[in-house]
Design a protein around this motif. Structure first.
Motif, PDB file in Angstrom:
ATOM      1  N   LEU A  11       0.858  -1.193   0.000  1.00 44.56           N
ATOM      2  CA  LEU A  11       0.000   0.000   0.000  1.00 44.56           C
ATOM      3  C   LEU A  11       0.889   1.236   0.000  1.00 44.56           C
ATOM      4  N   LEU A  12       0.684   2.085  -0.999  1.00 45.35           N
ATOM      5  CA  LEU A  12       1.461   3.325  -1.104  1.00 45.35           C
ATOM      6  C   LEU A  12       0.600   4.483  -0.597  1.00 45.35           C
ATOM      7  N   VAL A  13       1.089   5.124   0.443  1.00 41.92           N
ATOM      8  CA  VAL A  13       0.357   6.227   1.094  1.00 41.92           C
ATOM      9  C   VAL A  13       1.285   7.433   1.151  1.00 41.92           C
ATOM     10  N   SER A  14       0.811   8.608   0.767  1.00 42.17           N
ATOM     11  CA  SER A  14       1.611   9.842   0.899  1.00 42.17           C
ATOM     12  C   SER A  14       1.142  10.610   2.116  1.00 42.17           C
ATOM     13  N   ALA A  15       2.104  11.180   2.849  1.00 35.89           N
ATOM     14  CA  ALA A  15       1.740  11.941   4.041  1.00 35.89           C
ATOM     15  C   ALA A  15       2.531  13.245   4.086  1.00 35.89           C
ATOM     16  N   ALA A  16       2.013  14.180   4.876  1.00 32.83           N
ATOM     17  CA  ALA A  16       2.562  15.541   4.911  1.00 32.83           C
ATOM     18  C   ALA A  16       3.091  15.906   6.285  1.00 32.83           C
ATOM     19  N   LEU A  17       4.307  16.462   6.290  1.00 31.19           N
ATOM     20  CA  LEU A  17       4.861  17.071   7.501  1.00 31.19           C
ATOM     21  C   LEU A  17       4.711  18.575   7.315  1.00 31.19           C
ATOM     22  N   ILE A  18       3.792  19.150   8.077  1.00 29.22           N
ATOM     23  CA  ILE A  18       3.508  20.582   7.961  1.00 29.22           C
ATOM     24  C   ILE A  18       3.744  21.225   9.328  1.00 29.22           C
ATOM     25  N   GLU A  19       4.669  22.175   9.365  1.00 26.40           N
ATOM     26  CA  GLU A  19       4.960  22.866  10.626  1.00 26.40           C
ATOM     27  C   GLU A  19       4.611  24.338  10.466  1.00 26.40           C
ATOM     28  N   ASP A  20       4.174  24.944  11.563  1.00 29.19           N
ATOM     29  CA  ASP A  20       3.907  26.376  11.497  1.00 29.19           C
ATOM     30  C   ASP A  20       5.155  27.134  11.958  1.00 29.19           C
ATOM     31  N   ALA A  21       5.071  28.456  11.961  1.00 28.61           N
ATOM     32  CA  ALA A  21       6.247  29.274  12.278  1.00 28.61           C
ATOM     33  C   ALA A  21       6.747  29.006  13.689  1.00 28.61           C
ATOM     34  N   ALA A  22       5.866  28.578  14.570  1.00 26.43           N
ATOM     35  CA  ALA A  22       6.249  28.305  15.960  1.00 26.43           C
ATOM     36  C   ALA A  22       6.760  26.867  16.134  1.00 26.43           C
ATOM     37  N   GLY A  23       6.815  26.101  15.050  1.00 25.96           N
ATOM     38  CA  GLY A  23       7.321  24.731  15.125  1.00 25.96           C
ATOM     39  C   GLY A  23       6.266  23.711  15.505  1.00 25.96           C
ATOM     40  N   ARG A  24       4.996  24.146  15.572  1.00 21.83           N
ATOM     41  CA  ARG A  24       3.929  23.170  15.845  1.00 21.83           C
ATOM     42  C   ARG A  24       3.695  22.323  14.590  1.00 21.83           C
ATOM     43  N   VAL A  25       3.201  21.092  14.801  1.00 18.83           N
ATOM     44  CA  VAL A  25       3.028  20.124  13.707  1.00 18.83           C
ATOM     45  C   VAL A  25       1.529  19.867  13.502  1.00 18.83           C
ATOM     46  N   LEU A  26       1.110  19.849  12.251  1.00 18.64           N
ATOM     47  CA  LEU A  26      -0.299  19.599  11.926  1.00 18.64           C
ATOM     48  C   LEU A  26      -0.547  18.093  11.807  1.00 18.64           C
ATOM     49  N   LEU A  27      -1.484  17.582  12.611  1.00 18.31           N
ATOM     50  CA  LEU A  27      -1.830  16.159  12.564  1.00 18.31           C
ATOM     51  C   LEU A  27      -3.329  15.996  12.387  1.00 18.31           C
ATOM     52  N   THR A  28      -3.710  14.821  11.871  1.00 14.67           N
ATOM     53  CA  THR A  28      -5.129  14.485  11.771  1.00 14.67           C
ATOM     54  C   THR A  28      -5.383  13.228  12.596  1.00 14.67           C
ATOM     55  N   GLN A  29      -6.624  13.122  13.050  1.00 11.11           N
ATOM     56  CA  GLN A  29      -7.000  11.947  13.852  1.00 11.11           C
ATOM     57  C   GLN A  29      -7.877  11.035  13.010  1.00 11.11           C
ATOM     58  N   ARG A  30      -7.539   9.731  13.045  1.00 12.25           N
ATOM     59  CA  ARG A  30      -8.292   8.756  12.263  1.00 12.25           C
ATOM     60  C   ARG A  30      -9.689   8.556  12.846  1.00 12.25           C
ATOM     61  N   LYS A  31     -10.597   8.138  11.988  1.00  9.82           N
ATOM     62  CA  LYS A  31     -11.995   7.971  12.416  1.00  9.82           C
ATOM     63  C   LYS A  31     -12.128   6.782  13.369  1.00  9.82           C
ATOM     64  N   PRO A  32     -13.176   6.776  14.205  1.00  8.80           N
ATOM     65  CA  PRO A  32     -13.332   5.720  15.211  1.00  8.80           C
ATOM     66  C   PRO A  32     -13.488   4.322  14.634  1.00  8.80           C
ATOM     67  N   ARG A  33     -13.985   4.199  13.403  1.00  9.54           N
ATOM     68  CA  ARG A  33     -14.190   2.861  12.846  1.00  9.54           C
ATOM     69  C   ARG A  33     -13.175   2.521  11.759  1.00  9.54           C
ATOM     70  N   ALA A  34     -12.157   3.352  11.602  1.00  8.86           N
ATOM     71  CA  ALA A  34     -11.111   3.083  10.603  1.00  8.86           C
ATOM     72  C   ALA A  34     -10.116   2.059  11.143  1.00  8.86           C
ATOM     73  N   HIS A  35      -9.236   1.561  10.254  1.00  7.30           N
ATOM     74  CA  HIS A  35      -8.039   0.839  10.696  1.00  7.30           C
ATOM     75  C   HIS A  35      -7.282   1.811  11.618  1.00  7.30           C
ATOM     76  N   LEU A  36      -6.715   1.334  12.703  1.00 11.80           N
ATOM     77  CA  LEU A  36      -5.998   2.182  13.671  1.00 11.80           C
ATOM     78  C   LEU A  36      -6.883   3.319  14.184  1.00 11.80           C
ATOM     79  N   PRO A  37      -8.029   2.976  14.752  1.00 14.39           N
ATOM     80  CA  PRO A  37      -9.008   3.991  15.148  1.00 14.39           C
ATOM     81  C   PRO A  37      -8.455   5.036  16.107  1.00 14.39           C
ATOM     82  N   LEU A  38      -8.788   6.277  15.801  1.00 14.53           N
ATOM     83  CA  LEU A  38      -8.476   7.434  16.650  1.00 14.53           C
ATOM     84  C   LEU A  38      -6.989   7.724  16.826  1.00 14.53           C
ATOM     85  N   CYS A  39      -6.144   7.023  16.066  1.00  9.94           N
ATOM     86  CA  CYS A  39      -4.718   7.384  16.106  1.00  9.94           C
ATOM     87  C   CYS A  39      -4.534   8.768  15.474  1.00  9.94           C
TER      88      CYS A  39
END
Ligand SMILES: Nc1nc2c([nH]c(=O)n2[C@H]2C[C@H](O)[C@@H](COP(=O)(O)OP(=O)(O)OP(=O)(O)O)O2)c(=O)[nH]1
Length: 136
Positions: A11-39
């Motif tokens: 499985l080929l998946v692309s992901a993004a490392l996005i940081e703001d000016a303060a060095g914070r990192v943007l993350l998303t949370q997986r859905k409750p019924r997905a593979h790896l729920p709520l990660c």
């Protein structure tokens, strides 16, 4: 991680490392019924047939969080054996060109300080990425 895995789909998946000016990192949370729920994970998704990894990531960022991204640069990748598939996931560093992140097709989206990252539930494949990020 196993070097075998004959017969498992790749499985080929692309992901993004996005940081703001303060060095914070943007993350998303997986859905409750997905593979790896709520990660919490790096935003992204599957590369579809005929798509480049970069085009797939730009599409996923539009669909999942409503942002346009730019300046994509390959940063790290993981090759991780899950029970039913083998994940190959390039992580691109990039920036937000326009838009404000919203949870359009993810459970939640948020900016995290670096010192908050280790306490989150992550997919097992992300461990080396998290370590590389915290080491820099
Ligand atoms: N986006 C993302 N996926 C990850 C990370 N780590 C990790 O193991 N994965 C895995 C979880 C999933 O099994 C797979 C991504 O598939 P997905 O089903 O979430 O992708 P998608 O957004 O295209 O989903 P869908 O349209 O099929 O619902 O990659 C990560 O940091 N970011």
């Amino acid at each position: 991680m196993s070097a075998g895995g004959a017969g498992k789909p790749l499985l080929l998946v692309s992901a993004a490392l996005i940081e703001d000016a303060a060095g914070r990192v943007l993350l998303t949370q997986r859905k409750p019924r997905a593979h790896l729920p709520l990660c919490w994970e790096f935003p992204g998704g599957k590369v579809e047939a005929g798509e480049t990894p970069e085009a797939a990531l730009m599409r996923e960022m539009r669909e999942e969080v409503g942002i346009e991204i730019a300046d994509l640069k390959p940063w790290r990748f993981v090759s991780h054996d899950y029970a039913t598939f083998h994940l190959l996931m390039p992580l691109f560093s990039c920036r937000i060109a326009s838009g404000e992140p919203q949870a359009l097709d993810v459970h939640a989206v948020a900016w995290f300080e670096r010192d908050q990252l280790r306490a989150l539930d992550w997919p097992p494949a992300d461990e080396p990425l998290l370590e590389a990020l915290l080491a820099q």
